[in-house]
Design a protein around this motif. Structure first.
Motif, short mmCIF file in Angstrom:
data_model
loop_
_atom_site.label_atom_id
_atom_site.label_comp_id
_atom_site.label_asym_id
_atom_site.label_seq_id
_atom_site.Cartn_x
_atom_site.Cartn_y
_atom_site.Cartn_z
N ALA A 23 0.82 -1.21 0.00
CA ALA A 23 0.00 0.00 0.00
C ALA A 23 0.86 1.26 0.00
O ALA A 23 0.61 2.20 -0.76
CB ALA A 23 -0.95 -0.01 1.20
N ALA A 24 1.88 1.31 0.85
CA ALA A 24 2.75 2.49 0.91
C ALA A 24 3.56 2.62 -0.38
O ALA A 24 3.77 3.73 -0.88
CB ALA A 24 3.69 2.38 2.11
N ARG B 179 2.64 1.55 -3.34
CA ARG B 179 1.73 1.93 -4.43
C ARG B 179 1.70 3.44 -4.61
O ARG B 179 1.81 3.96 -5.72
CB ARG B 179 0.33 1.40 -4.15
CG ARG B 179 -0.71 1.81 -5.19
CD ARG B 179 -2.13 1.45 -4.77
NE ARG B 179 -2.31 0.04 -4.52
CZ ARG B 179 -2.56 -0.86 -5.47
NH1 ARG B 179 -2.64 -0.48 -6.72
NH2 ARG B 179 -2.72 -2.12 -5.15
N ALA B 180 1.56 4.18 -3.52
CA ALA B 180 1.50 5.64 -3.60
C ALA B 180 2.80 6.22 -4.16
O ALA B 180 2.77 7.14 -4.99
CB ALA B 180 1.20 6.22 -2.21
N LYS B 181 3.92 5.67 -3.74
CA LYS B 181 5.22 6.16 -4.22
C LYS B 181 5.42 5.84 -5.70
O LYS B 181 5.95 6.65 -6.45
CB LYS B 181 6.36 5.56 -3.39
CG LYS B 181 6.36 6.04 -1.96
CD LYS B 181 7.40 5.33 -1.13
CE LYS B 181 7.34 5.75 0.33
NZ LYS B 181 8.27 5.02 1.17
N VAL B 182 5.00 4.64 -6.12
CA VAL B 182 5.12 4.25 -7.53
C VAL B 182 4.28 5.17 -8.40
O VAL B 182 4.75 5.68 -9.42
CB VAL B 182 4.70 2.77 -7.72
CG1 VAL B 182 4.46 2.46 -9.19
CG2 VAL B 182 5.74 1.84 -7.14
N GLU B 183 3.04 5.39 -7.99
CA GLU B 183 2.15 6.21 -8.82
C GLU B 183 2.64 7.66 -8.88
O GLU B 183 2.54 8.30 -9.93
CB GLU B 183 0.71 6.08 -8.31
CG GLU B 183 0.19 4.69 -8.63
CD GLU B 183 -1.18 4.37 -8.07
OE1 GLU B 183 -1.76 5.19 -7.32
OE2 GLU B 183 -1.68 3.26 -8.39
N ALA B 184 3.22 8.17 -7.80
CA ALA B 184 3.79 9.53 -7.82
C ALA B 184 4.99 9.59 -8.77
O ALA B 184 5.15 10.55 -9.54
CB ALA B 184 4.19 9.95 -6.42
N ALA B 185 5.83 8.55 -8.73
CA ALA B 185 7.01 8.52 -9.60
C ALA B 185 6.60 8.41 -11.08
O ALA B 185 7.19 9.09 -11.94
CB ALA B 185 7.91 7.34 -9.22
N LEU B 186 5.61 7.58 -11.37
CA LEU B 186 5.15 7.44 -12.76
C LEU B 186 4.58 8.76 -13.28
O LEU B 186 4.84 9.15 -14.42
CB LEU B 186 4.10 6.32 -12.86
CG LEU B 186 4.63 4.90 -12.67
CD1 LEU B 186 3.48 3.93 -12.47
CD2 LEU B 186 5.48 4.49 -13.87
N PRO C 280 -8.46 2.06 -15.58
CA PRO C 280 -8.49 1.87 -14.12
C PRO C 280 -9.29 0.64 -13.67
O PRO C 280 -8.88 -0.05 -12.74
CB PRO C 280 -9.15 3.16 -13.61
CG PRO C 280 -8.89 4.17 -14.68
CD PRO C 280 -8.85 3.41 -15.97
N GLU C 281 -10.38 0.34 -14.34
CA GLU C 281 -11.18 -0.81 -13.94
C GLU C 281 -10.50 -2.14 -14.27
O GLU C 281 -10.91 -3.19 -13.79
CB GLU C 281 -12.58 -0.77 -14.56
CG GLU C 281 -12.61 -0.84 -16.07
CD GLU C 281 -12.49 0.50 -16.79
OE1 GLU C 281 -12.73 0.52 -18.00
OE2 GLU C 281 -12.17 1.52 -16.15
N ASN C 282 -9.44 -2.10 -15.07
CA ASN C 282 -8.72 -3.32 -15.43
C ASN C 282 -7.37 -3.45 -14.72
O ASN C 282 -6.59 -4.34 -15.03
CB ASN C 282 -8.51 -3.40 -16.94
CG ASN C 282 -9.81 -3.54 -17.68
OD1 ASN C 282 -10.76 -4.13 -17.19
ND2 ASN C 282 -9.88 -2.97 -18.88
N GLN C 283 -7.08 -2.55 -13.79
CA GLN C 283 -5.83 -2.61 -13.06
C GLN C 283 -5.75 -3.91 -12.26
O GLN C 283 -6.76 -4.38 -11.74
CB GLN C 283 -5.71 -1.43 -12.08
CG GLN C 283 -5.55 -0.08 -12.75
CD GLN C 283 -4.17 0.14 -13.32
OE1 GLN C 283 -3.20 -0.45 -12.89
NE2 GLN C 283 -4.07 1.03 -14.29
N VAL C 284 -4.57 -4.47 -12.20
CA VAL C 284 -4.36 -5.73 -11.50
C VAL C 284 -3.71 -5.47 -10.16
O VAL C 284 -2.77 -4.67 -10.06
CB VAL C 284 -3.44 -6.66 -12.34
CG1 VAL C 284 -3.12 -7.93 -11.58
CG2 VAL C 284 -4.10 -6.98 -13.67
N GLY C 285 -4.21 -6.14 -9.12
CA GLY C 285 -3.56 -6.08 -7.84
C GLY C 285 -4.50 -5.69 -6.72
O GLY C 285 -5.61 -5.21 -6.94
N SER C 286 -4.02 -5.92 -5.50
CA SER C 286 -4.80 -5.61 -4.32
C SER C 286 -3.85 -5.55 -3.13
O SER C 286 -2.99 -6.43 -2.98
CB SER C 286 -5.86 -6.69 -4.10
OG SER C 286 -6.37 -6.62 -2.79
N ASP C 287 -4.02 -4.54 -2.31
CA ASP C 287 -3.23 -4.46 -1.09
C ASP C 287 -3.55 -5.63 -0.17
O ASP C 287 -2.70 -6.11 0.57
CB ASP C 287 -3.49 -3.13 -0.37
CG ASP C 287 -3.06 -1.93 -1.20
OD1 ASP C 287 -2.23 -2.11 -2.11
OD2 ASP C 287 -3.57 -0.82 -0.95
#
Length: 143
Positions: free
Chosen positions: A50-51, A53-60, A71-78
């Motif tokens: 979870a932590a 994820r936020a850093k990855v999305e900020a970097a991207l 977004p509805e097809n994103q893979v994964g779950s915390d």
């Protein structure tokens, strides 16, 4: 002429299938050309998905990346401890982005596949397709 019983018929049929299977080969598929300058796969093992994820999305976002998956097809779950992204990233921004991402966890895969010439001879684009996977422990009690 000697008659073959059901067991003999099955053995004969089995031998024929084995011979056919041995002679059949999977078709060879040539590598496919793509519109990206390269495809880069990066996988990380982290302590907190979870932590991270936020850093990855900020970097991207900072690198000018554009998601290639709705977004509805994103893979994964915390809850299960896994996340995956597929982003087109400007080639010039990729080295800095990868350096930033590699610091987030233990790298378990880091592979780059260069572009192949397309049939029409068009040059590859100026973006790299980045496939990123992050795994870690699932959230307690959420399996």
């Amino acid at each position: 002429m000697r008659r073959i019983g059901p067991r003999g018929t099955l053995l004969t049929l089995g031998a024929c299938l084995l011979a056919f299977r041995a002679s059949a080969q999977a078709p060879q598929v040539a590598p496919q050309a793509h519109r990206y300058a390269a495809i880069h796969s990066l996988a990380l093992s982290v302590k907190d998905v979870a932590a991270t994820r936020a850093k990855v999305e900020a970097a991207l976002k900072a690198a000018g990346g554009v998601s290639m998956v709705a977004p509805e097809n994103q893979v994964g779950s915390d809850k299960v401890g896994y996340a995956q992204w597929s982003y087109a990233v400007p080639e010039k921004a990729l080295p800095k982005l990868l350096k930033r991402l590699r610091k987030l966890g233990k790298v378990t895969r880091d592979v780059r596949q260069p572009s192949l010439p397309t049939e029409g001879g068009e040059p590859p684009g100026d973006k790299v397709l980045l496939n990123l996977a992050v795994d870690g422990p699932p959230l307690p009690g959420k399996k």
